[in-house]
Write an enzyme that holds these catalytic residues in place. Structure first.
Site, PDB file in Angstrom:
ATOM      1  N   CYS A 111     -13.369 -38.644   9.169  1.00  0.00           N
ATOM      2  CA  CYS A 111     -13.390 -38.561   7.704  1.00  0.00           C
ATOM      3  C   CYS A 111     -12.178 -37.823   7.159  1.00  0.00           C
ATOM      4  CB  CYS A 111     -14.670 -37.852   7.271  1.00  0.00           C
ATOM      5  SG  CYS A 111     -14.810 -37.645   5.500  1.00  0.00           S
ATOM      6  N   SER A 138     -26.239 -39.783   7.335  1.00  0.00           N
ATOM      7  CA  SER A 138     -25.095 -40.260   8.110  1.00  0.00           C
ATOM      8  C   SER A 138     -25.377 -39.998   9.581  1.00  0.00           C
ATOM      9  CB  SER A 138     -23.827 -39.518   7.674  1.00  0.00           C
ATOM     10  OG  SER A 138     -23.603 -39.763   6.312  1.00  0.00           O
ATOM     11  N   GLU A 189     -11.901 -36.813  -6.479  1.00  0.00           N
ATOM     12  CA  GLU A 189     -11.884 -38.248  -6.747  1.00  0.00           C
ATOM     13  C   GLU A 189     -13.292 -38.805  -6.896  1.00  0.00           C
ATOM     14  OE1 GLU A 189      -9.781 -38.918  -2.859  1.00  0.00           O
ATOM     15  OE2 GLU A 189     -11.193 -40.566  -2.756  1.00  0.00           O
ATOM     16  N   SER A 243     -26.369 -38.598   0.010  1.00  0.00           N
ATOM     17  CA  SER A 243     -26.073 -38.810   1.431  1.00  0.00           C
ATOM     18  C   SER A 243     -25.750 -37.480   2.107  1.00  0.00           C
ATOM     19  CB  SER A 243     -24.871 -39.754   1.538  1.00  0.00           C
ATOM     20  OG  SER A 243     -24.496 -39.925   2.884  1.00  0.00           O
ATOM     21  N   ASN A 287     -13.366 -46.926   8.072  1.00  0.00           N
ATOM     22  CA  ASN A 287     -12.094 -47.028   7.356  1.00  0.00           C
ATOM     23  C   ASN A 287     -11.076 -46.205   8.117  1.00  0.00           C
ATOM     24  OD1 ASN A 287     -12.498 -48.488   4.815  1.00  0.00           O
ATOM     25  ND2 ASN A 287     -14.031 -46.910   4.456  1.00  0.00           N
ATOM     26  N   GLY A 321     -17.283 -34.113   0.204  1.00  0.00           N
ATOM     27  CA  GLY A 321     -18.195 -32.970   0.231  1.00  0.00           C
ATOM     28  C   GLY A 321     -19.539 -33.281   0.846  1.00  0.00           C
ATOM     29  N   GLU A 322     -20.228 -32.213   1.223  1.00  0.00           N
ATOM     30  CA  GLU A 322     -21.585 -32.356   1.751  1.00  0.00           C
ATOM     31  C   GLU A 322     -22.536 -31.843   0.664  1.00  0.00           C
ATOM     32  OE1 GLU A 322     -23.505 -33.642   4.141  1.00  0.00           O
ATOM     33  OE2 GLU A 322     -25.113 -32.569   3.132  1.00  0.00           O
TER      34      GLU A 322
END
Ligand code: SAH
Length: 348
Positions: free
Chosen positions: A120, A215, A93, A192, A291, A160-161
């Site tokens: 997450c 983060s 996405e 990020s 969220n 993803g990282e």
């Protein structure tokens, strides 16, 4: 053997590859521009390239294209969420956000994620695979094609990282900002990370002017370990020293992301501790009310406490903004659309 993906080649690599077919440099330049400026989806559209060469390209090379599975538009029209299918049927996405300063696209860097952050949604099914540079580029290209609007900012903050997919990420940044491509300014590209220290240092050593984001989400190791497994590998002290190194090398101001979870990391004490560890850094804190993800029971911090947290940071001379929420009505947050889609597929 897998075919070489034409869209994964830098301008130089493409020129070398086409030289093996006896094609001159100017032809490579034309083809590169077709792919990365005119954003064509097939060699068939390269009208100033001979039919013969176009056929050769189609027969001998792969050409990454994403299939748009869904596009959801938020009620206010500011946010568009895209679900794309890759050639191996995996789905990813991406999000388009319209701001007054321009259009920003948030892309995924992996299918799934192995970092395991407890709040997450993207990491719940683990890591499936890395995305190629072309698959990252195509998220931006597809959205620009679909919206008909220029993308001016890219944030690598989707699933993803990115630093766990280091080489392809760096290639992606170079190609996205190449003057023969979309030529987005490196300053307008934000990457990020959850804090892979050795990779942060490696990134600092490259000659890139991108905007780094870390983060953080907790002001001490004990709390960070509870919500982010990566904290077991790298301490906050190591993280802060990697951030200092990054700043020394690049002069780019670091953004610290801090998702506020009620009763977990949103106390005044946490804010004070955060001030202590960030003291003296040229940085910015982005506060994000978490969220809620339905598989997890974190609740978002209430507005008054978000403001209390922000005020406390300001008292400590730390610049902090509260992230504007966008697209919550279309599952735009953090890997939730892909999960909803996969669950629906499993049940059907
Ligand atoms: N792996 C990278 C980039 C992807 S996540 C990273 O960790 O930075 C992008 C940002 O969204 C990160 O700051 C991440 O911690 C945050 N995030 C993930 N899930 C969230 C949630 N449910 N609510 C708020 N922020 C979340």
């Amino acid at each position: 053997m897998d075919r070489i993906d034409l869209k994964c080649l830098t301008a130089l690599e493409l020129s070398d590859e086409l030289a093996t077919l006896g094609e001159p440099k100017f032809r490579a330049k034309q083809i590169y521009e077709w792919m990365h400026q005119k954003l064509v989806v097939s060699p068939d559209e390269m009208t100033n390239v001979s039919k013969n060469l176009r056929e050769k390209l189609k027969e001998n090379y792969a050409f990454t294209a994403l299939e748009q599975v869904a596009k959801l538009v938020s009620k206010d029209g500011e946010t568009e969420k895209y679900l794309f299918r890759l050639s191996d049927d995996n789905v990813i996405e991406s999000v388009l956000m319209r701001y007054h300063h321009g259009n920003s696209v948030c892309i995924s860097s992996q299918v799934g994620c192995r970092m395991g952050c407890s709040f997450c949604a993207s990491t719940i099914g683990g890591l499936v695979r890395n995305l190629s540079a072309a698959e990252m580029l195509e998220q931006v290209y597809s959205i620009q094609r679909s919206s008909g609007e220029r993308v001016s900012n890219v944030v690598v903050m989707g699933t993803g990282e990115p630093l766990d997919n280091f080489d392809q990420l760096v290639k992606f940044v170079r190609m996205l900002t190449d003057e023969q491509g979309l030529h987005i300014s490196q300053r307008n590209v934000t990457v990020s990370t959850c804090g892979l220290v050795p990779k942060m240092r490696e990134l600092a050593d490259l000659d890139l002017a991108i905007t780094p984001a870390l983060s953080l989400h907790a002001p001490n190791d004990e709390l960070r370990k509870k919500i982010m497994p990566v904290a077991n590998a790298y301490s906050i002290e190591e993280l802060m020293s990697a951030c200092d190194y990054y700043y020394e090398k690049t002069g780019r101001r670091m953004t610290f992301e801090y998702s506020l979870m009620e009763g977990v990391n949103d106390s005044v004490e946490c804010a004070r501790e955060l001030c202590r560890i960030l003291k003296g850094k040229n940085c910015h804190v982005n506060l994000i009310p978490v969220n809620p993800v339905k598989e997890r029971d974190y609740r978002r911090t209430v507005v008054t406490n978000v403001l209390r947290f922000q005020k406390e940071l300001e008292k400590g001379n730390i610049n902090a903004t509260i992230r504007k929420e966008m697209g919550t009505d279309i599952d735009a947050a953090c890997g939730q659309l892909r999960r909803t889609y996969m669950q629906a597929k499993e049940q059907s």
